[in-house]
Design an enzyme around this catalytic site. Structure first.
Site, PDB file in Angstrom:
ATOM      1  N   HIS A 168      -0.195  -8.117  35.936  1.00  0.00           N
ATOM      2  CA  HIS A 168       0.291  -9.161  35.035  1.00  0.00           C
ATOM      3  C   HIS A 168      -0.896  -9.830  34.367  1.00  0.00           C
ATOM      4  O   HIS A 168      -1.875 -10.193  35.023  1.00  0.00           O
ATOM      5  CB  HIS A 168       1.108 -10.222  35.770  1.00  0.00           C
ATOM      6  CG  HIS A 168       1.588 -11.302  34.848  1.00  0.00           C
ATOM      7  ND1 HIS A 168       2.732 -11.161  34.080  1.00  0.00           N
ATOM      8  CD2 HIS A 168       1.062 -12.508  34.531  1.00  0.00           C
ATOM      9  CE1 HIS A 168       2.876 -12.247  33.332  1.00  0.00           C
ATOM     10  NE2 HIS A 168       1.881 -13.079  33.592  1.00  0.00           N
ATOM     11  N   ASP A 181      13.994 -18.886  36.273  1.00  0.00           N
ATOM     12  CA  ASP A 181      12.759 -18.851  35.498  1.00  0.00           C
ATOM     13  C   ASP A 181      13.045 -18.671  34.009  1.00  0.00           C
ATOM     14  O   ASP A 181      12.376 -19.268  33.170  1.00  0.00           O
ATOM     15  CB  ASP A 181      11.855 -17.715  35.983  1.00  0.00           C
ATOM     16  CG  ASP A 181      10.604 -17.610  35.125  1.00  0.00           C
ATOM     17  OD1 ASP A 181       9.803 -18.566  35.143  1.00  0.00           O
ATOM     18  OD2 ASP A 181      10.458 -16.612  34.399  1.00  0.00           O
ATOM     19  N   ARG A 232      10.118 -25.134  29.071  1.00  0.00           N
ATOM     20  CA  ARG A 232       8.714 -25.545  29.106  1.00  0.00           C
ATOM     21  C   ARG A 232       8.058 -25.377  27.746  1.00  0.00           C
ATOM     22  O   ARG A 232       7.217 -26.184  27.339  1.00  0.00           O
ATOM     23  CB  ARG A 232       7.956 -24.725  30.151  1.00  0.00           C
ATOM     24  CG  ARG A 232       8.247 -25.131  31.578  1.00  0.00           C
ATOM     25  CD  ARG A 232       7.763 -24.067  32.559  1.00  0.00           C
ATOM     26  NE  ARG A 232       6.378 -23.724  32.330  1.00  0.00           N
ATOM     27  CZ  ARG A 232       5.888 -22.483  32.470  1.00  0.00           C
ATOM     28  NH1 ARG A 232       6.669 -21.486  32.826  1.00  0.00           N
ATOM     29  NH2 ARG A 232       4.613 -22.262  32.252  1.00  0.00           N
ATOM     30  N   SER A 257       6.452 -19.237  37.865  1.00  0.00           N
ATOM     31  CA  SER A 257       7.132 -18.414  36.864  1.00  0.00           C
ATOM     32  C   SER A 257       6.693 -16.960  36.974  1.00  0.00           C
ATOM     33  O   SER A 257       7.512 -16.040  37.055  1.00  0.00           O
ATOM     34  CB  SER A 257       6.831 -18.961  35.461  1.00  0.00           C
ATOM     35  OG  SER A 257       7.330 -18.089  34.467  1.00  0.00           O
ATOM     36  N   LYS A 285       8.986 -13.651  39.324  1.00  0.00           N
ATOM     37  CA  LYS A 285       9.443 -12.393  38.716  1.00  0.00           C
ATOM     38  C   LYS A 285       8.770 -11.193  39.364  1.00  0.00           C
ATOM     39  O   LYS A 285       9.409 -10.165  39.613  1.00  0.00           O
ATOM     40  CB  LYS A 285       9.171 -12.413  37.209  1.00  0.00           C
ATOM     41  CG  LYS A 285      10.074 -13.368  36.437  1.00  0.00           C
ATOM     42  CD  LYS A 285       9.740 -13.439  34.963  1.00  0.00           C
ATOM     43  CE  LYS A 285       8.437 -14.161  34.714  1.00  0.00           C
ATOM     44  NZ  LYS A 285       8.223 -14.538  33.311  1.00  0.00           N
TER      45      LYS A 285
END
Length: 425
Positions: free
Chosen positions: A85, A164, A171, A186, A190
């Site tokens: 990520h 999320d 947000r 967040s 996931k």
């Protein structure tokens, strides 16, 4: 009767108190179900931004986000699994060459990706510039593609961490994107819910990243690594520079083309360097002994890329979209390119149509910026510095102003920092 009143949870965090496990479980569940209103969760998110959270609060908040939906079971996949990520940057197309490369080395990569918002590009937007390619696939196809090809890049299903999805959108419009507890929960909710066994985080630092300074990025990285470890996921973070755009191509189809160059054995040196660095970390975390540099040179990663694109309906041989209008930006004096500001280039690409201001906005696949120089290059007056690309010619003047301000040509030496800044495990 509700177990709690939302306003009491808001007040508790506003006044600097530590939220209890029961308060966190309730407020996340109630918000997901619509019992807690957007304006109430907005107030709580701002209180979290200003007051922070303890590690125990962040862990419980993340667990509550995961519990709001399903958790994928990848036990049917016989290869070890590892994912990557990135916190987002300008020209950050690394997922595209990295996923097939790691898969070609023997690790299954379940890459759930997102769309771009603002100046940072989204992986799904890039891939949707390929004719026929589909971002949404079923859980069954997800698992079978992982088993057969070893690589999937797709959108997260509706059932994965739905809390999320609601909170992420909130947000973005309430000035609370930068809250480290909310960023960490967040991302990790996931990634843990997708079922991967190992995770490598690419935390960007610099003008083109959400984290502008190293200390803040290190805090975020440490928080996420601990969340992963606590959930049984082998987790490592690399902190990488995002002061200068990654590679030369910024924009959706532009970045796909550059990714294919890397898979063909070419491409910009920084893109190749980061792809290989992350690949080595993913392979080590998954316990697989392979040399990604040899696999990349041997062409197996390109074969996996083509199979992955075809499996999701795409045509890897189809021509990529090109912009209807282009304009070159040229140097006005002799000198050395001392800096290229990632944020300025990212905003220029966004103005050209490569990104979106709201999550429902469309993107222009051919729009973007093509850099012709890198910091340290010597240029003469009249040399092309970059090319602006847009489908709507009216977008070019505003983008030109941002692009001009992003490139500095002078007599001094370029300010340089290494691509890899730190490693946290």
């Amino acid at each position: 009767m509700s177990a709690f009143a939302a306003v009491d949870v808001i007040r508790a965090k506003r006044d600097g108190h530590v939220l209890t496990d029961a308060q966190i479980d309730w407020v996340v569940d109630a918000y997901t179900k619509g019992v807690v209103a957007d304006e109430q969760m907005s107030a709580l998110a701002m209180a979290i931004l200003l007051r922070g959270m303890t590690p125990a609060e962040i862990a419980r908040w993340t667990a509550a986000m995961i519990a709001s939906g399903e958790r994928l079971d990848l036990s049917s996949v016989t290869r070890p699994t590892a994912d990557k990520h990135s916190t987002g940057g300008v020209g950050d197309k690394i997922t595209l060459p990295l996923t097939p490369l790691v898969a070609a080395c023997g690790v299954a990569v379940p890459q759930l990706s997102g769309r771009g918002l603002g100046h940072t590009g989204g992986t799904l937007d890039k891939l949707e510039s390929i004719a026929g390619w589909q971002a949404r696939i079923s859980n069954d196809q997800f698992k079978s593609q992982l088993q057969e090809i070893g690589a999937v890049i797709c959108a997260a299903g509706e059932g994965l961490a739905p809390a999320d999805r609601k909170l992420y959108a909130l947000r973005d419009v309430t000035g609370t994107v930068e809250a480290i507890p909310l960023i960490a929960s967040s991302i990790m909710s996931k990634k843990i819910a997708e079922g991967t066994g190992a995770l490598v985080l690419d935390v960007k630092v610099g003008t083109g990243a959400f984290m502008k300074d190293l200390a803040t990025a290190q805090e975020l990285a440490r928080t996420m690594v601990q969340l992963g470890k606590d959930s049984g996921v082998t987790t490592v973070a690399l902190l990488t520079d995002m002061s200068t755009p990654l590679g030369l191509a910024i924009g959706n189809a532009n970045e796909v083309a550059e990714s294919v160059e890397v898979l063909s054995g070419g491409g910009p040196s920084d893109v190749v360097e980061l792809t290989l660095a992350l690949a080595r970390e993913m392979l080590a975390a998954a316990g697989v002994d392979a040399d990604p540099e040899k696999v990349l040179a041997g062409g197996q990663a390109m074969d996996t890329w083509r199979a992955m694109i075809r499996a999701q309906g795409g045509d890897p041989d189809a021509p990529l979209p090109t912009a209807a209008h282009t304009e070159e930006l040229r140097a006005t004096e002799d000198g050395v390119v001392t800096s290229i500001d990632a944020y300025g280039v990212g905003i220029a690409a966004w103005r050209l149509g490569a990104g979106r201001a709201r999550k429902e906005d469309p993107v222009s696949f051919g729009a973007g910026v093509q850099l012709r120089v890198r910091p340290g290059d010597r240029v003469k007056a009249g040399d092309v510095l970059l090319e602006l690309r847009a489908d709507d010619e009216a977008r070019i003047p505003a983008a030109r102003a941002d692009a001009i301000g992003a490139i500095t040509v002078g007599a001094g030496q370029p300010t340089s920092s290494p691509l890899l800044l730190d490693r946290i495990a």
